[in-house]
Scaffold this motif. Structure first.
Motif, mmCIF file in Angstrom:
data_model
loop_
_atom_site.group_PDB
_atom_site.id
_atom_site.type_symbol
_atom_site.label_atom_id
_atom_site.label_comp_id
_atom_site.label_asym_id
_atom_site.label_seq_id
_atom_site.Cartn_x
_atom_site.Cartn_y
_atom_site.Cartn_z
ATOM 1 N N UNK A 47 0.832 -1.216 0.000
ATOM 2 C CA UNK A 47 0.000 0.000 0.000
ATOM 3 C C UNK A 47 0.862 1.261 0.000
ATOM 4 N N UNK A 48 2.008 1.188 0.683
ATOM 5 C CA UNK A 48 2.866 2.382 0.769
ATOM 6 C C UNK A 48 3.403 2.784 -0.606
ATOM 7 N N UNK A 49 3.341 1.859 -1.545
ATOM 8 C CA UNK A 49 3.801 2.144 -2.911
ATOM 9 C C UNK A 49 2.650 2.620 -3.792
ATOM 10 N N UNK A 50 1.498 2.814 -3.181
ATOM 11 C CA UNK A 50 0.327 3.241 -3.954
ATOM 12 C C UNK A 50 -0.293 2.096 -4.739
ATOM 13 N N UNK A 51 0.002 0.853 -4.305
ATOM 14 C CA UNK A 51 -0.529 -0.324 -4.998
ATOM 15 C C UNK A 51 -1.529 -1.030 -4.103
ATOM 16 N N UNK A 52 -2.203 -2.040 -4.644
ATOM 17 C CA UNK A 52 -3.128 -2.858 -3.857
ATOM 18 C C UNK A 52 -2.623 -4.292 -3.848
ATOM 19 N N UNK A 53 -3.126 -5.062 -2.874
ATOM 20 C CA UNK A 53 -2.577 -6.417 -2.704
ATOM 21 C C UNK A 53 -3.686 -7.462 -2.704
ATOM 22 N N UNK A 54 -3.399 -8.605 -3.316
ATOM 23 C CA UNK A 54 -4.399 -9.667 -3.422
ATOM 24 C C UNK A 54 -3.933 -10.967 -2.808
ATOM 25 N N UNK A 55 -4.902 -11.804 -2.454
ATOM 26 C CA UNK A 55 -4.601 -13.094 -1.834
ATOM 27 C C UNK A 55 -5.449 -14.167 -2.507
ATOM 28 N N UNK A 56 -5.216 -15.429 -2.118
ATOM 29 C CA UNK A 56 -5.788 -16.582 -2.813
ATOM 30 C C UNK A 56 -6.313 -17.588 -1.799
ATOM 31 N N UNK A 57 -7.485 -18.167 -2.061
ATOM 32 C CA UNK A 57 -7.949 -19.290 -1.240
ATOM 33 C C UNK A 57 -8.881 -20.175 -2.060
ATOM 34 N N UNK A 58 -9.418 -21.201 -1.401
ATOM 35 C CA UNK A 58 -10.314 -22.152 -2.074
ATOM 36 C C UNK A 58 -11.533 -22.406 -1.206
ATOM 37 N N UNK A 59 -12.705 -22.636 -1.813
ATOM 38 C CA UNK A 59 -13.872 -23.033 -1.020
ATOM 39 C C UNK A 59 -13.762 -24.467 -0.504
ATOM 40 N N UNK A 60 -12.774 -25.211 -0.946
ATOM 41 C CA UNK A 60 -12.573 -26.580 -0.472
ATOM 42 C C UNK A 60 -11.642 -26.603 0.723
ATOM 43 N N UNK A 61 -11.468 -27.786 1.336
ATOM 44 C CA UNK A 61 -10.549 -27.886 2.471
ATOM 45 C C UNK A 61 -9.087 -27.683 2.069
ATOM 46 N N UNK A 62 -8.757 -27.979 0.821
ATOM 47 C CA UNK A 62 -7.374 -27.805 0.350
ATOM 48 C C UNK A 62 -7.366 -27.005 -0.944
ATOM 49 N N UNK A 63 -6.314 -26.237 -1.145
ATOM 50 C CA UNK A 63 -6.154 -25.515 -2.408
ATOM 51 C C UNK A 63 -5.627 -26.488 -3.460
ATOM 52 N N UNK A 64 -5.480 -25.978 -4.673
ATOM 53 C CA UNK A 64 -5.004 -26.864 -5.735
ATOM 54 C C UNK A 64 -3.576 -27.335 -5.496
ATOM 55 N N UNK A 65 -2.780 -26.558 -4.780
ATOM 56 C CA UNK A 65 -1.415 -26.995 -4.475
ATOM 57 C C UNK A 65 -1.369 -27.736 -3.139
ATOM 58 N N UNK A 66 -2.536 -28.056 -2.564
ATOM 59 C CA UNK A 66 -2.590 -28.875 -1.365
ATOM 60 C C UNK A 66 -2.454 -28.106 -0.062
ATOM 61 N N UNK A 67 -2.618 -26.805 -0.097
ATOM 62 C CA UNK A 67 -2.524 -25.997 1.131
ATOM 63 C C UNK A 67 -3.922 -25.809 1.741
ATOM 64 N N UNK A 68 -3.947 -25.199 2.926
ATOM 65 C CA UNK A 68 -5.197 -25.020 3.669
ATOM 66 C C UNK A 68 -6.188 -24.147 2.892
ATOM 67 N N UNK A 69 -7.421 -24.642 2.694
ATOM 68 C CA UNK A 69 -8.461 -23.851 2.034
ATOM 69 C C UNK A 69 -9.417 -23.253 3.053
#
Ligand code: GLA
Length: 517
Positions: A237-259
């Motif tokens: 944000x300090x650079x005047x930009x915005x930041x995004x994140x990723x998740x899944x509606x399932x218990x695991x993401x496609x790479x097998x991480x916590x959803x």
């Protein structure tokens, strides 16, 4: 070799009772040869260390018959039948060939069996191989958690964001599992320093593999690649930009991480609290719990949760275009929705995806966009002509422009493609009128999009292997007289031209013009 095979006695041969008994005894108590072929039939769990203190689990349900292996692979988010499988001399070879959102995908698993374990290398197309060890497990270990009830359908109010297609960067195409805090900060710096920010690229989106475990209250934490998410968001944000994140509606993401399964409200609050401005929500393991027809309700749940979280967060749906998402993406509060499987940095993948999008172009509206996946421009697998085709096509389609390359190390050609303001202006045109395919003949495609200043963007694509001179007749575009023509890659006015415009187009290339009439 199996013992039973060695016990067979040739028919018609008479043996003395004592001799037969002796032979039988010797055979039964003979030690098995050291290299005896193991039977791999059963359930296995393959654990692949992720380099951040966690590992991802993939289950293998194998059936062996002689040297043939069949069964299925459950990489935490779907079930894939094994399409080719052999086990011979201690070496296991499995192939899973599938179609993923309309795209061909071939994953191979190569294993060596020793001491009841399988050391495995998994090769995903276009990615670095992953290695891990598989051990036997119980089939129940692969079962997903029970299905939770879903809300009844309603229309989620518009969040008012993304009036033009979102522009920014996403970590997946270039970095996949190798994204970390330092990469994100470096890319944010580069976004500003290279002029990408000034050209309109604002979002810095972290894709899969940032997640750690949940704490005792069920709050999601980041893994050790991201020591302080709130501080990282503040930095971006300090650079005047915005930041995004990723998740899944399932218990695991496609790479097998916590959803986010069962934690939708809680995670939306966490993302808002950390200061995130964008969520990509990827179906992945949700497919093991919900039916296809549940998809809208599943995405609505997170749409509501984001609104409740009280921070403006762009909502990106990622379920590969299934269930004709363009019909209901807006209703669940979606600002964009993926329309295809994953792009890869190859001409065939990009052209297959890109040229398939014309039919649904009219579903894109201010605030709600078709997303044919992130850009590969600058990643090295295509020529600059091919990347110009990629950028021109995505802009005509009013697709989100999410660069997928390493912004810290861009060639001048890559910069010229990604930061061509005249091409970006087509993508961001406030009227969002749909592009139309005007002509398709052999490997020629001509497409046109009316713009808000009453001009028209016209692209002449050459999908063929040889350079071609291609003409577009003004009459086919509904134009009369001698309009003024500007070449948007050459940044050159070509003057007024009567009847038709003709241009030499390189193989896999595009000539992109703006026509003022
Ligand atoms: C899916 C998505 C990709 C990426 C990966 C991450 O394949 O379609 O865009 O997010 O998951 O695991």
């Amino acid at each position: 070799m199996k013992r039973s095979a060695q016990l067979c006695v040739r028919p018609g041969r008479r043996l003395a009772a004592s001799g037969a008994l002796l032979t039988l005894t010797l055979l039964l108590f003979r030690p098995l040869p050291l290299v005896a072929q193991v039977d791999l039939t059963g359930f296995w769990v393959l654990r692949i260390p992720t380099g951040d203190g966690n590992y991802r689990e993939t289950f293998l349900d194998l059936k062996q018959s002689g040297e043939n292996v069949t069964g299925k692979i459950l990489p935490g988010f779907r079930e894939f039948p094994i399409t080719e499988g052999t086990f011979s001399a201690g070496k296991l070879h499995l192939v899973v060939a599938s179609r993923f959102g309309g795209q061909e995908r071939r994953v191979t698993y190569e294993g060596s069996v020793a001491d009841g374990k399988i050391s495995m290398t998994v090769n995903f197309p276009g990615r670095e191989p992953l290695t891990g060890v598989a051990e036997r497990t119980r089939p129940e270990a692969a079962l997903p958690p029970p299905r939770l009830p879903l809300p009844s359908l309603h229309d989620v109010p518009d969040n008012g964001l993304a009036r033009t297609p979102p522009m920014g960067w996403n970590s997946w195409n270039k970095f996949a599992g190798k994204v970390d805090d330092a990469v994100v900060r470096g890319v944010a710096d580069a976004m500003v320093d290279t002029g990408m920010k000034a050209a309109g690229y604002i979002y810095i989106n972290i894709d899969d593999t940032w997640q750690g475990q949940r704490d005792s209250q069920g709050n999601i934490t980041a893994n050790r690649k991201f020591p302080d998410m709130r501080a990282l968001a503040e930095y971006v944000h300090s650079k005047g930009l915005k930041i995004g994140i990723y998740s899944s509606p399932g218990p695991k993401t496609c790479a097998g991480y916590e959803g986010s399964y069962g934690h939708e409200d809680q995670d939306a609050k966490t993302f808002a609290d950390w200061g995130f401005d964008y969520l990509k929500y990827d179906w992945c393991s949700a497919g093991r719990i919900y039916k296809d027809e549940d998809t809208q309700a599943v995405y609505q749940k997170m749409g509501d949760a984001l609104l409740k979280a009280g921070r403006p967060i762009v909502y990106g749906l990622c379920q590969y275009g299934r269930e004709d998402v363009w019909n209901w993406g807006t209703k669940v509060g979606g600002n964009l929705w993926r329309t295809t499987g994953d792009i890869s940095d190859h001409w065939k993948s990009m052209e297959e995806i890109g040229f398939r999008q014309f039919a649904i172009a009219a579903y894109a509206r201010p605030g709600h966009w078709n997303d044919p996946d992130m850009l590969e421009v600058g990643n090295g697998g295509m020529s600059n002509d091919e990347y110009r085709t990629h950028m021109a096509l995505w802009s005509l389609l009013a697709a989100p422009l999410l660069a997928g390359n390493d912004l810290r190390a861009m060639s001048d050609e890559t910069k010229a493609i990604l930061m061509n303001r005249e091409v970006i202006a087509i993508d961001q045109d406030p009227d969002a009128k749909p592009v139309k395919k005007i002509l398709e003949q052999g490997s020629t495609v001509i497409a046109a999009r009316p713009l808000s200043d009453n001009s028209m963007a016209v692209a002449i694509f050459n999908r063929g292997e040889a350079a071609a001179t291609i003409a577009v007749r003004w009459a086919d575009l509904g134009l009369q007289g001698s309009p003024a023509v500007r070449d948007l890659w050459a940044h050159k006015d070509l003057g007024t031209i009567a009847d038709q415009f003709s241009a030499g187009v390189p193989p896999h290339g595009v000539v992109l013009i703006k026509v003022n009439h």
